[in-house]
Enzyme design. Sequence first.
Site, PDB file in Angstrom:
ATOM      1  CB  CYS A 192       2.404   7.231  45.257  1.00  0.00           C
ATOM      2  SG  CYS A 192       1.707   5.831  46.086  1.00  0.00           S
ATOM      3  CG  HIS A 229      21.713  15.309  45.224  1.00  0.00           C
ATOM      4  ND1 HIS A 229      22.701  14.587  45.869  1.00  0.00           N
ATOM      5  CD2 HIS A 229      22.103  16.598  45.285  1.00  0.00           C
ATOM      6  CE1 HIS A 229      23.630  15.410  46.303  1.00  0.00           C
ATOM      7  NE2 HIS A 229      23.297  16.637  45.964  1.00  0.00           N
ATOM      8  CG  HIS A 250       7.148   6.874  44.928  1.00  0.00           C
ATOM      9  ND1 HIS A 250       6.772   7.263  46.186  1.00  0.00           N
ATOM     10  CD2 HIS A 250       6.308   5.878  44.589  1.00  0.00           C
ATOM     11  CE1 HIS A 250       5.747   6.539  46.575  1.00  0.00           C
ATOM     12  NE2 HIS A 250       5.442   5.695  45.627  1.00  0.00           N
ATOM     13  CG  HIS A 268      16.077  -0.138  56.089  1.00  0.00           C
ATOM     14  ND1 HIS A 268      16.466   0.302  57.335  1.00  0.00           N
ATOM     15  CD2 HIS A 268      16.230  -1.474  56.119  1.00  0.00           C
ATOM     16  CE1 HIS A 268      16.843  -0.722  58.066  1.00  0.00           C
ATOM     17  NE2 HIS A 268      16.715  -1.822  57.353  1.00  0.00           N
TER      18      HIS A 268
END
Lengths: 455, 492
Positions: free
Chosen positions: B220, B383, B387, B416
């Site tokens: 990933c 910000h 991951h 979500h």
Amino acid sequence: MEEDRVRFICKRTVVSTKSVEQGQLYRFSVFDHVMEPNHIRLVYYFRSSKTREPGEITKKLRESLAYTLNCYPIITGRLVKDIDGMDEKDDLNRQWKVKSNDGGMRMVEARATGTVEEWLRSVNREEELKLVHWEDMYHLPYYWSTFYVQVTEFDSGGLAIGLSCSHLLADSVCAMMFFRAWADLTLTRNMMAPPLFHSLPPRRFANHGMISNNQLLSHYIKSCALNAPPSNLTEDSIVTVTLLFPDPMVRAGESEPGLSTFEILAGLFWVCVSRAKGKTNEFVDMSLCVDVRKLLRLDQSYFGNCMVYHKVQYSKPFKTKDSLLLSHAAQDIHNATKRLDYDTVMDLIEWLSSNSNPISNGSDLVCTNLEDMGNSRPMMFEKDLILSHVSCYVEGPVAGGGQVIVLPSPSCEEPTSRVVMISLPRREMVKVVEDELLLSFSPVLLMDYTKQKNV
Amino acid sequence: MPDPSSSVKPKYVKLGYQFLVNHFLNLLLIPIIAKIAVELLRMGPEEILNHFNALHFDLLHVICSSFFIIFVSTVYFMSKPRTVYLVDYSCYKPPVTCRVPFATFMEHSRLILKDNPKSVEFQMRMLERSGLGEETCLPPAIHYIPPTPTMESARSEAQVVIFTAMDDLFKKTGLKPKDIDILVVNCSLFSPTPSLSAMIINKYKLRSNIRSFNLSGMGCSAGLISVDVARDLLQVHPNSNAVIVSTEIITPNYYQGKERAMLLPNCLFRMGSAAILLSNRRSDGWRAKYKLSHLVRTHKGAEDKSYNCVYQQEDNEGHVGINLNKDLMAIAGEALKSNITTIGPLVLPASEQLLFLSSLIGRKIFNPKWKPYIPDFKMAFEHFCIHAGGRAVIDELQKSLELSGEHVEASRMTLHRFGNTSSSSLWYELSYIEAKGRMKRGDRVWQIAFGSGFKCNSAVWKCNRTIKAPTEGAWSDCIDRYPVFIPEVVKL
């Protein structure tokens, strides 16, 4: 022994495109509960004039079905048996409800060889049922889909879409309305008649006593009893024949005006089936299944069961010539239907709220009136897919000892032409199709039973 | 940022200390300038002129000094690394017809694994606590009962997912396919021949001298590895652009067995991809969204524990799946510490570095029991894009970096709405921040990615121009519904 013409491709679940608000519970009406053990299977056939890539139309239908399901949360939910009220021990109160959990409905994809026209010429009941997938309730009903759609593409052109559903949620009228809404959405992106979900009219408060000779009610009282007479189909298998009556009103001749085509056809089959059963002095017991949405002042888009079964009594002499017999039978049917009114049905509804047994029609002949389900606006999913035939099967104790379902005729020009699906035990069917009175109506045989295997 | 645990006085002390240390050099300049100004004023204009004339400039001196200045500045500008601009990027939005609500997922699970109710129970518990929503999407092949992951359906998923994102990127940036100089594609678990990069070159008819790379198997965190490859290439090739495609193809990797440790990825991984355009052309500087400041890669694969913690293997019945070890979180924490140790000095202001250094020295020399000082990364970045590997990862990082709910909001909401989309999740999170209108010029973003190996990669971007909301993109139709409250456990 022909090889299987229908090849199963895959099964999947189609969900609505918008997520559903969790936790909503839908209750069923008394009409729904009374129809619980039955299920409906519909098959729609479409001819096509252009060739397509295999799988292309199925994909499009799958997507439009997902959009359609946004308006039908009751279809995408799952059945739960919830305790109604506080009393846990009272088993009477445990009734089905639908929990709206966004589960979706099952869709099966299949392919068939040949064209739709070829299929229709040589199909029988057993094969036709292969076009509409159905699964009986699992032992865990929470994972069981109540609606199934099967899309079968014909290799050489044409499409058959099968829809089956549990009778607890819908009757034939609203299943057909769902189908129409899906077709409208696919073709025009607009649903002309979205469904209405609400309860049946409430109890009347004025001091109505029960109508003394409410025959509808007495029929239900007898048929909903736990020890209602079971259907006595033992060794004989049920076969189905589909006939097209091109112009029944004309053939009926000098009958009284004011009779509907359904009444004439129901009367016709009443006579023929009674003769086939060997009864010369009386008619078989017959129940008529009619839609009472209009009677109850509900819109046709009301989603839920709203068809009642009422018995007809023959009151005129038997020993007359055929045409007069038919005319009398049709007249009696007409009168029985006219006796149904708002109060009669409301009596039934009020009585049903204290009854929890499903209805069984025993071994009666059941005639279902779906002739008004045709529409001047043709139903199609795409501009070149033309509806050529509709089949309807209802299975379960409500089907009685034989069924006659009167449907509109999609392909015939004449407005009074009708397609009738007759399901009877084999021995009776043999006699009925050769009955002189029936043949005098010049019916066209659409689906034969002779190739059906004895199982 | 208000510090809720301390009272007013220590807060001001801390602020004062930070101001002092961070602006130390500027503060030093003030007395010097003041002294020079005073001197100049004291001397008066004629004296200044006299001083100037006394310097005896002649032609040779002038030429030599200017040559020297030009030489030094040329060397300086040539050796400066080329700025890598992120011109724009686009995230793939799956069609609503691929949506998988919890109920459908559980039903399929139960129908497919009907002989293993314990595994189904486990999956249900995982799904309830996963932090996913009801709108995440799986590719069409996984919707079948049972799933039919063929190579053809995997390829078709790859085509839909990648080509849609790339078409969107071309539209946003006005890039013509034949102008692409470098192409880097990363997809960990699906690696057909010809490669996915070849598939893209074939579809868009890219140039024959394109430099293409296809990274597979890197987990990933491969998204940032692709950015690293592109950056290094852009240093060597002047006036070029690079397109990066980060994706994960779900179809061939749906685990069909019943081992519990391998069922978890089924619950979390969802369809998604991102296409990014990087450039080193100066002309793109005005329209680029971000500049790449730093990129740090940390690999802990030398330790066996880290190497084995995310392992693809066959179970007892021959089904291939990804085995997630129980101490995944601990290993992730270790990798993160390693990464922070490298990136800290590059990004943290001097005040934090001093504190960290003194705490380190103190722990080593005076008392090992002192609590290690965790540098306040909120001072270095506006910000954070963590991951969206799972709820546990985000919770763990929020705790260890002491971030507030708003900092990790982008990560949680991406999890979500889109689920764990693997390497592209960082871009969905960045897109969320932009869609919310929070990205201003000069803001710094920290992207942290974890991946099998075990790797922890970070990238630091600086926002080049304020990005106005509403933006077009994956979040455009649902951003108004976010942020949502995600309960600890969703009762199914």
